[in-house]
Structure formats: structure tokens, C-alpha cells
Design an enzyme around this catalytic site. Structure first.
Site, mmCIF file in Angstrom:
data_model
loop_
_atom_site.group_PDB
_atom_site.id
_atom_site.type_symbol
_atom_site.label_atom_id
_atom_site.label_comp_id
_atom_site.label_asym_id
_atom_site.label_seq_id
_atom_site.Cartn_x
_atom_site.Cartn_y
_atom_site.Cartn_z
ATOM 1 N N GLU A 101 3.629 -5.959 7.229
ATOM 2 C CA GLU A 101 3.019 -4.856 7.972
ATOM 3 C C GLU A 101 3.518 -4.764 9.412
ATOM 4 O O GLU A 101 3.596 -3.673 9.985
ATOM 5 C CB GLU A 101 1.490 -4.995 7.971
ATOM 6 C CG GLU A 101 0.819 -4.727 6.631
ATOM 7 C CD GLU A 101 0.753 -5.945 5.732
ATOM 8 O OE1 GLU A 101 0.077 -5.883 4.698
ATOM 9 O OE2 GLU A 101 1.397 -6.983 6.064
ATOM 10 N N ALA A 128 0.851 -1.192 0.000
ATOM 11 C CA ALA A 128 0.000 0.000 0.000
ATOM 12 C C ALA A 128 0.883 1.236 0.000
ATOM 13 O O ALA A 128 2.075 1.181 0.328
ATOM 14 C CB ALA A 128 -0.905 -0.005 1.222
ATOM 15 N N GLY A 164 -0.193 -5.009 0.822
ATOM 16 C CA GLY A 164 -1.407 -4.888 0.029
ATOM 17 C C GLY A 164 -1.295 -5.570 -1.316
ATOM 18 O O GLY A 164 -2.295 -6.026 -1.880
ATOM 19 N N GLU A 179 -2.048 -9.133 -0.716
ATOM 20 C CA GLU A 179 -3.488 -9.228 -0.466
ATOM 21 C C GLU A 179 -4.280 -9.108 -1.762
ATOM 22 O O GLU A 179 -5.262 -9.830 -1.971
ATOM 23 C CB GLU A 179 -3.914 -8.139 0.522
ATOM 24 C CG GLU A 179 -3.377 -8.386 1.935
ATOM 25 C CD GLU A 179 -3.631 -7.217 2.876
ATOM 26 O OE1 GLU A 179 -4.149 -7.447 3.972
ATOM 27 O OE2 GLU A 179 -3.306 -6.064 2.493
#
Length: 292
Positions: free
Chosen positions: A166, A100, A143, A146
Site C-alpha cells: 500500500e 483491493a 487486501g 490481509e
């Protein structure tokens, strides 16, 4: 007379709207099109595979909010296109998506995240009715990992790396990482990856069940498109039912999943494509599916 004039105006407006819609669709499919962070087009010999490429090379395809909104728009476009039977999602050879956009979320507060349901719209890929194939090269981290796991099938380049780092940033995965990764690779490996931030290679990802196939870097996108073409050659209606049944295994108990499968199986017997498929098999010819 007034009523006839009104009807005539409405027909002209509808015709103009349809032409504009078709024109917009053509522009949207062109390389780049209306998108700032994506390249969107149709691939395959029959142009029946939607192709979405993340295009933020300087940021290693970091997933910013604008990119994810564009991704939702591109998926909507392909979902509405009856000629598209599958979708391929990819990045660059260096990075599928390195995570992200941390700069974008660094200043966010709990209140903002909670009241705004932060990241809720990131799940759009997982809700696509049409199959989505991730073609992953390079980094698929945070991300990015994911996002790949939201897809139905993952093909990886031999140098791909997957991870949920993370924890190293003082937070945890927030777009399904702790859930989908655990279902894909099991508790022990998922826990190790989430708690340490360690990455796994494409070969380790295949061995653990996270990806289905590993290819040379230069071939992974091509192979994903071939897979999409194979899927698109089948009935789109029956494909959607099959996808729903498989996804049910992740949400339901065994008994509930079997009931869903049986109901969907029975439902195929109300379709023209089931009749055509079985008739073609008996008559030793290729089926001509009409998605009905």
C-alpha cells in the site's frame, strides 16, 4: 374458527418458508449459485467442509465491495449449516487475491471513508466461529494478504507471494495489515514489508510464522480440505471453544488469556462431547461427538 384458520395459515406459511430456505441453501451451494464473484460448495468425503473460491480471474481476484459482501453471505451460510465443521477459502493458482480493487476506491474522500467506516465489514472472516483455512496460491498482496491473515490457518503453495504494498500507492494497510502481520512475523519484518512494499515468498512466510505449511501448487487446496475434514471430525462445540482460547492470546495479557483458557476448559466439563471423548479414550474406541 377464525383462530384455527389463522393458525393453519401460519403453519402452511412456516412450512413453505422452510422448504424455500432449504431450496435456497441447495442453490447457494451449487457452483456459482447466487454469487457473482464466488464459487461456493461443500467438499470432503462427508461434505462437512465449506469451500469458498474467489472468482474474479480477470482482476486477479481483486477485492471489490460486492465480493466482500458475498463472502460475508457465504460465511453466514456455512455458519448456519450444522453439518459444516470448517471452511476453506481460496483463489486461483495465479492469485489468491492481488489486493483491493483500486479503481473502486480511487475517488473516495476522507469524509466518505470516515463517516461510512470504510472496510469495516471486511473483518467478517475474522469473526467466523468456525475455523477458516486459507489455501493461498500466487499473489496475496495488500487486501489479499490481509484476507489470508484473517483466517485461522494459512496453507501456501510453493509459488505464493505475500506483501503489503500500500505504501507504493500513497496509503497504508486498512484491513488489519499493520496489526496482524506484526503479530505474525514480528516488528522488524512487518515494518520492512509495510514501509518498502517488498514481498516475501511462501518459504519466507513459513520461516517467519505467517503460514503453517507449504505445498506444491497443485496440492495446496486439497491439503487444506484434508485439514478441514480433520477439524470437522471433532466436536464443533469444543472446536469453537479452542479457537476462542487461541484467539484470546492475540487480544489479552498472559494472565487474562490464562483465565479465559481455564474458564473455557472448565466449561467443556458441562458438555456431552467431553464426556464422550474421555469415555471413548478409556474404552479404546472412536468417539462419537454430537456437538452437545
Amino acid at each position: 374458527m377464525q383462530r384455527m384458520a389463522t393458525m393453519s395459515f401460519l403453519f402452511r406459511a412456516a412450512a413453505f418458508s422452510l422448504r424455500a430456505s432449504r431450496s435456497n441453501a441447495v442453490r447457494a451451494y451449487s457452483a456459482g449459485g447466487q454469487y457473482q464473484h464466488l464459487l461456493v460448495e461443500k467438499k470432503g468425503e462427508q461434505k462437512n467442509v465449506g469451500f469458498i473460491q474467489l472468482n474474479r480471474p480477470k482482476a486477479l481476484n481483486a477485492l471489490c465491495d460486492a465480493l466482500m459482501k458475498e463472502l460475508g453471505q457465504a460465511l453466514d451460510l456455512f455458519e448456519d449449516d450444522s453439518t459444516v465443521g470448517a471452511i476453506v477459502l481460496t483463489g486461483s493458482e495465479k492469485a489468491f487475491a492481488a489486493g483491493a480493487d483500486i479503481k473502486e476506491m480511487e475517488k473516495k474522500t476522507f469524509q466518505e471513508c470516515y463517516t461510512g467506516n470504510f472496510l469495516s465489514h471486511w473483518n467478517r472472516v475474522a469473526t467466523s466461529q468456525k475455523p477458516v483455512i486459507a489455501a493461498v496460491n500466487g499473489y496475496a498482496l495488500g487486501g489479499g494478504c490481509e484476507l489470508a491473515m484473517m483466517c485461522d490457518i494459512i496453507y501456501a503453495g510453493e509459488k505464493a507471494q505475500f506483501g503489503q504494498p500500500e505504501i507504493l500507492l500513497g496509503t497504508i494497510p486498512g484491513a488489519g495489515g499493520t496489526q496482524r502481520l506484526t503479530k505474525a512475523v514480528g516488528k522488524s519484518l512487518a515494518m520492512e514489508m509495510v514501509l518498502t512494499g517488498d514481498r516475501i515468498s511462501a518459504q519466507e512466510a513459513k520461516a517467519s510464522g505467517l503460514v503453517s505449511k507449504v505445498y506444491p501448487v497443485a496440492h495446496v487446496v486439497e491439503e487444506a480440505i484434508k485439514c478441514g475434514e480433520k477439524i470437522a471430525s471433532n466436536s464443533k462445540l469444543i472446536t469453537a471453544m479452542a479457537k476462542e482460547a487461541v484467539n484470546g492470546a492475540f487480544e489479552l495479557t498472559l494472565a487474562e488469556g490464562n483465565r479465559l483458557e481455564k474458564r473455557l476448559f472448565h466449561s467443556t466439563f458441562s458438555t456431552n462431547d467431553r464426556k464422550e471423548g474421555m469415555s471413548a479414550f478409556v474404552e479404546k474406541r472412536k468417539a462419537n461427538f454430537t456437538d452437545q
